[in-house]
Scaffold this motif. Structure first.
Motif, PDB file in Angstrom:
ATOM      1  N   ASP A 134     -24.587  18.843  74.189  1.00  0.00           N
ATOM      2  CA  ASP A 134     -24.132  20.110  74.692  1.00  0.00           C
ATOM      3  C   ASP A 134     -23.863  21.060  73.192  1.00  0.00           C
ATOM      4  N   PRO A 135     -24.895  22.040  73.121  1.00  0.00           N
ATOM      5  CA  PRO A 135     -24.599  22.809  71.947  1.00  0.00           C
ATOM      6  C   PRO A 135     -23.450  23.866  72.284  1.00  0.00           C
ATOM      7  N   SER A 136     -23.134  23.911  73.158  1.00  0.00           N
ATOM      8  CA  SER A 136     -22.030  24.857  73.676  1.00  0.00           C
ATOM      9  C   SER A 136     -20.542  24.286  72.920  1.00  0.00           C
ATOM     10  N   ARG A 137     -20.679  22.983  73.095  1.00  0.00           N
ATOM     11  CA  ARG A 137     -19.305  22.275  72.437  1.00  0.00           C
ATOM     12  C   ARG A 137     -19.658  21.644  70.885  1.00  0.00           C
ATOM     13  N   GLN A 138     -20.875  21.121  70.786  1.00  0.00           N
ATOM     14  CA  GLN A 138     -20.901  20.328  69.681  1.00  0.00           C
ATOM     15  C   GLN A 138     -21.583  21.378  68.573  1.00  0.00           C
ATOM     16  N   GLN A 139     -20.568  21.416  67.567  1.00  0.00           N
ATOM     17  CA  GLN A 139     -21.018  22.470  66.434  1.00  0.00           C
ATOM     18  C   GLN A 139     -22.373  22.086  65.769  1.00  0.00           C
ATOM     19  N   PHE A 140     -22.948  23.030  65.272  1.00  0.00           N
ATOM     20  CA  PHE A 140     -24.446  22.930  64.414  1.00  0.00           C
ATOM     21  C   PHE A 140     -23.633  23.003  63.105  1.00  0.00           C
ATOM     22  N   VAL A 141     -23.935  21.812  62.355  1.00  0.00           N
ATOM     23  CA  VAL A 141     -23.767  21.709  61.084  1.00  0.00           C
ATOM     24  C   VAL A 141     -24.896  21.695  60.109  1.00  0.00           C
ATOM     25  N   ARG A 142     -25.103  22.713  59.258  1.00  0.00           N
ATOM     26  CA  ARG A 142     -26.201  22.796  58.590  1.00  0.00           C
ATOM     27  C   ARG A 142     -26.284  21.558  57.497  1.00  0.00           C
ATOM     28  N   GLY A 143     -27.465  21.103  56.970  1.00  0.00           N
ATOM     29  CA  GLY A 143     -27.604  20.335  55.955  1.00  0.00           C
ATOM     30  C   GLY A 143     -27.846  18.791  56.286  1.00  0.00           C
ATOM     31  N   LYS A 144     -27.678  18.555  57.529  1.00  0.00           N
ATOM     32  CA  LYS A 144     -27.964  17.049  57.777  1.00  0.00           C
ATOM     33  C   LYS A 144     -29.338  16.826  58.317  1.00  0.00           C
ATOM     34  N   VAL A 157     -31.907  27.750  59.810  1.00  0.00           N
ATOM     35  CA  VAL A 157     -32.656  27.778  61.163  1.00  0.00           C
ATOM     36  C   VAL A 157     -31.425  27.204  61.981  1.00  0.00           C
ATOM     37  N   PRO A 158     -30.991  27.985  63.176  1.00  0.00           N
ATOM     38  CA  PRO A 158     -29.965  27.187  63.983  1.00  0.00           C
ATOM     39  C   PRO A 158     -30.476  26.414  64.812  1.00  0.00           C
ATOM     40  N   PHE A 159     -29.987  25.245  65.520  1.00  0.00           N
ATOM     41  CA  PHE A 159     -30.389  24.447  66.145  1.00  0.00           C
ATOM     42  C   PHE A 159     -31.300  24.857  67.442  1.00  0.00           C
ATOM     43  N   MET A 160     -30.627  25.776  68.043  1.00  0.00           N
ATOM     44  CA  MET A 160     -31.097  26.433  69.356  1.00  0.00           C
ATOM     45  C   MET A 160     -32.478  27.008  69.123  1.00  0.00           C
ATOM     46  N   ASN A 161     -32.502  27.579  68.001  1.00  0.00           N
ATOM     47  CA  ASN A 161     -33.710  28.524  67.756  1.00  0.00           C
ATOM     48  C   ASN A 161     -34.877  27.448  67.334  1.00  0.00           C
ATOM     49  N   GLN A 162     -34.829  26.205  66.912  1.00  0.00           N
ATOM     50  CA  GLN A 162     -35.965  25.347  66.588  1.00  0.00           C
ATOM     51  C   GLN A 162     -35.390  23.767  66.864  1.00  0.00           C
ATOM     52  N   PRO A 163     -35.041  23.483  68.263  1.00  0.00           N
ATOM     53  CA  PRO A 163     -34.614  22.181  68.368  1.00  0.00           C
ATOM     54  C   PRO A 163     -35.781  21.190  67.927  1.00  0.00           C
ATOM     55  N   LYS A 164     -37.087  21.293  68.241  1.00  0.00           N
ATOM     56  CA  LYS A 164     -37.920  20.338  67.943  1.00  0.00           C
ATOM     57  C   LYS A 164     -37.927  19.851  66.432  1.00  0.00           C
ATOM     58  N   LEU A 165     -37.360  20.893  65.519  1.00  0.00           N
ATOM     59  CA  LEU A 165     -37.529  20.430  63.856  1.00  0.00           C
ATOM     60  C   LEU A 165     -36.502  19.573  63.877  1.00  0.00           C
ATOM     61  N   TYR A 166     -35.405  19.549  64.682  1.00  0.00           N
ATOM     62  CA  TYR A 166     -34.104  18.659  64.319  1.00  0.00           C
ATOM     63  C   TYR A 166     -34.357  17.152  65.143  1.00  0.00           C
TER      64      TYR A 166
END
Length: 642
Positions: free
Chosen positions: A152-162, A169-178
């Motif tokens: 749930d990206p609306s509640r789970q924060q996106f913390v860069r560098g992991k 690049v934000p998670f919602m912009n490129q989910p397949k990368l993550y």
């Protein structure tokens, strides 16, 4: 099925084994009938039908020695069994098969009990993905899917560098990368969003669906049914899939089915009996006696749920909806229970109540940024999670397209219709579609707006007008009265309220689940879980509707009341999980209240929720802590079957 047992704290005594097979329940009985009667006793015949309700003296007058007695403890209360008017049973049960692949964020502290064991590792998106324990698939690595649920990206924060991913690049912009970096790049990965309207896939998943190619066009079934494989500015897929039609090809591509992806749902039920039984018992322990499955997508899914309901020890009744396309393409006909105790004196109401409703999605998910909004609302440009969504989107091109697909089914007069609409404009589209259909042919059934999330007073007035026969359609002609009702996902307030302030602004968030508007314009409402979206625990719904408390993620230190004017009384909330859902699904002739002639589906609680109302000096924030002691179907405890 091998269902776990709960011991009842209610005491039994007296009586014999002969006589008419009557059972008498004695104690405080909250009937939730139209008069709000609180009775002392209720008698039930051998087929589970309620005979009398009233004082103990009146109910027991003339009864012989063959009576079985159920006497409540002084603090306990007997009520109509709870009804969840909108959930998804198979996905709910499938969650128990996932183990570390259930990625749901923690619930706020008052509701923490049933969250995943390791939910603390799910505070941010990438940590949640990393928590998946993915085993090597060996020679089948390139084809065997990894399935996760409830991200749930609306509640789970996106913390860069992991996950060793650098850049911004934000998670919602490129989910397949993550997904490649955090889960697996060697196996196809499919993660379902908790909203049920989004999914995320990695590069390998596209290769499987595209039969070896890195990119292909989505099947026509995707675009024709409101789905979208999102592309970036260079025309490459990002890994974000919008709406269930978009991720259906990925589900179908799974070689090893889990839950929703199983090619034979009935086989799934039999194969995973013990795991599924655990989920069924969770529903029973929550006090539920009836659930409404909100959108079975095939005849095989209908058969799977029917198969479950017909098991000897299954502790619930089930009524179901069929998706509009499944009903049309599969020539599925509306069904009800195999017998009707109000017409057949020898009928014991079965647990499978049939599939008599049609489900259609007008728009997507509010927190998934795909709800269709209209003035004065838009997704805020600086709102973070939905910053590029603007007005959201619909699953259909316009109102006429909705009318076109529903007209043949509406003309049969055999179905009840329930339209999923989150955004205020989606609700207006649904209302305008109903108006056209009702002008074509007057429906004998009640209709339902599912969620009705983003509130707007004019919209509620329009719904009230249609109920009264005062609504004027876009063509300027009056619309014959149509019994329109609404059901709210109250978890939108309790779990997403703070997030919605960022997405929709103060006013938009304040009017989520606008029950004050419902009351003002005479619109009957219920409250539901949409499980797997939120837990199916009706006492939680009641507390959330009465208190309107919400929390900010991830640490829950910020808590506040969201839209206090939309709070309801405890009695209103109890009716919203009993008699009103029964009316919405047209099963109120059997269940929903405790009245002579209805069926004895009860729940015994450890305390009376009405005593928790502020007007009575109670503390409504403690309603969710009231213990569920036992449930009954047809007057028999669900412990040992019925």
């Amino acid at each position: 099925m091998a269902l776990a047992l709960l011991a009842s704290c209610a005491t039994k005594g007296g009586g014999g084994t002969g006589g008419a097979g009557i059972t008498v329940f004695v104690g405080k009985i909250v009937t939730l009938d139209a008069q709000g009667t609180v009775a002392e006793a209720v008698s039930v015949d051998g087929l589970g039908r309620i005979l009398k309700v009233g004082t103990e003296e009146a109910v027991t007058d003339g009864l012989g020695s063959g009576v079985e007695w159920v006497r409540l403890q002084p603090e306990q209360v007997l009520m109509p069994g709870f009804i969840d008017p909108h959930m998804h049973l198979l996905p709910t049960l499938a969650q128990n098969l996932l183990g570390t692949h259930n990625l749901a964020p923690c619930l706020p502290p008052p509701y923490r009990l049933d969250t995943p064991k390791d939910c603390s590792t799910h505070a941010d998106l990438l940590s949640a993905l990393q928590s998946m324990q993915v085993k090597s698939a060996g020679a089948n690595a390139g084809k065997e899917f990894v399935l996760g649920m409830n991200l749930d990206p609306s509640r789970q924060q996106f913390v860069r560098g992991k996950c060793c991913v650098s850049g911004e690049v934000p998670f919602m912009n490129q989910p397949k990368l993550y997904l490649d970096a955090c889960v697996s790049k060697d196996r196809p990965v499919l993660i379902l969003d908790q909203s049920g309207h989004l999914a995320y896939v990695n590069e390998k998943a596209f290769e499987v669906v595209c039969k070896g190619a890195r990119k292909c066009k989505p099947p026509e079934s995707v675009t024709a049914n409101g789905g979208r494989w999102v592309e970036d500015d260079n025309g490459n897929y990002t890994g974000l899939l919008q709406e269930s039609a978009a991720f259906a090809p990925f589900m179908a591509a799974m070689e090893k089915g889990l839950g929703l992806a199983h090619s034979n749902p009935r086989q799934l039920v039999e194969e995973y009996e013990k795991d599924i039984a655990r989920g069924i018992q969770d529903l029973r322990r929550a006090g539920l006696t009836t659930i409404a499955d909100g959108g079975l997508a095939s005849a095989s899914q209908v058969q799977a749920v029917k198969f479950l309901a017909e098991q000897k020890d299954f502790p619930l009744r089930v009524t179901a909806l069929v998706t509009h396309d499944a009903a049309t393409q599969g020539n599925i006909q509306a069904t009800g229970p195999s017998c009707d105790p109000s017409r057949d004196s020898q009928c014991k109401l079965p647990k499978w109540l049939g599939a008599g409703g049609i489900k259609l999605w007008v728009d997507g998910s509010t927190q998934g940024c795909t709800a269709l909004l209209g003035p004065p609302y838009v997704y805020l440009a600086d709102g973070g999670h939905c910053s590029d969504a603007k007005e959201g989107e619909a699953d259909f091109a316009n109102v006429q397209a909705i009318v076109d697909v529903l007209s043949p089914l509406w003309a049969t007069k055999s179905w009840r219709f329930q339209l999923h609409a989150n955004g205020n404009l989606a609700n207006q589209w649904a209302l305008d579609a109903f108006a056209q259909l009702q002008q074509q042919q007057v429906s004998p059934h009640r209709v339902l707006l599912i969620h009705n999330t983003v509130g707007q007073e004019q919209l509620s007035k329009n719904i009230g007008d249609m109920r009264k026969g005062a609504y004027v359609a876009a063509d300027g002609k009056p619309v014959p009265s149509l019994d329109v009702r609404v059901t709210h996902l109250i978890g939108h307030v309790a779990y997403w309220g703070a997030a919605f302030k960022g997405m929709l602004g103060e006013e938009g968030a304040r009017n989520l689940d606008p029950m004050a508007f419902d009351r003002r314009y005479g619109i009957p409402f219920s409250i539901h879980s949409d499980s797997m979206v939120t837990p199916a625990r009706p006492l939680w719904f009641v507390e959330q509707a009465v208190t309107r408390r919400t929390w900010a993620y991830p640490d829950f230190t910020e808590t506040f009341v969201l839209g206090p004017e939309h709070a309801v009384t405890v009695e209103e909330a109890l009716r919203a999980v009993t008699v009103e859902p029964a009316r919405q699904h047209e099963i109120d002739q059997w269940v929903g209240s405790i009245e002579p002639g209805k069926v004895a589906d009860f729940v015994v609680l450890g305390a009376n929720p009405l005593d928790y109302d502020k007007a009575r000096g109670g503390d409504p924030t403690q309603i969710s802590r009231i213990p569920v002691i036992q449930t009954y179907l047809n007057g028999r405890a669900t412990v040992g079957g019925n």
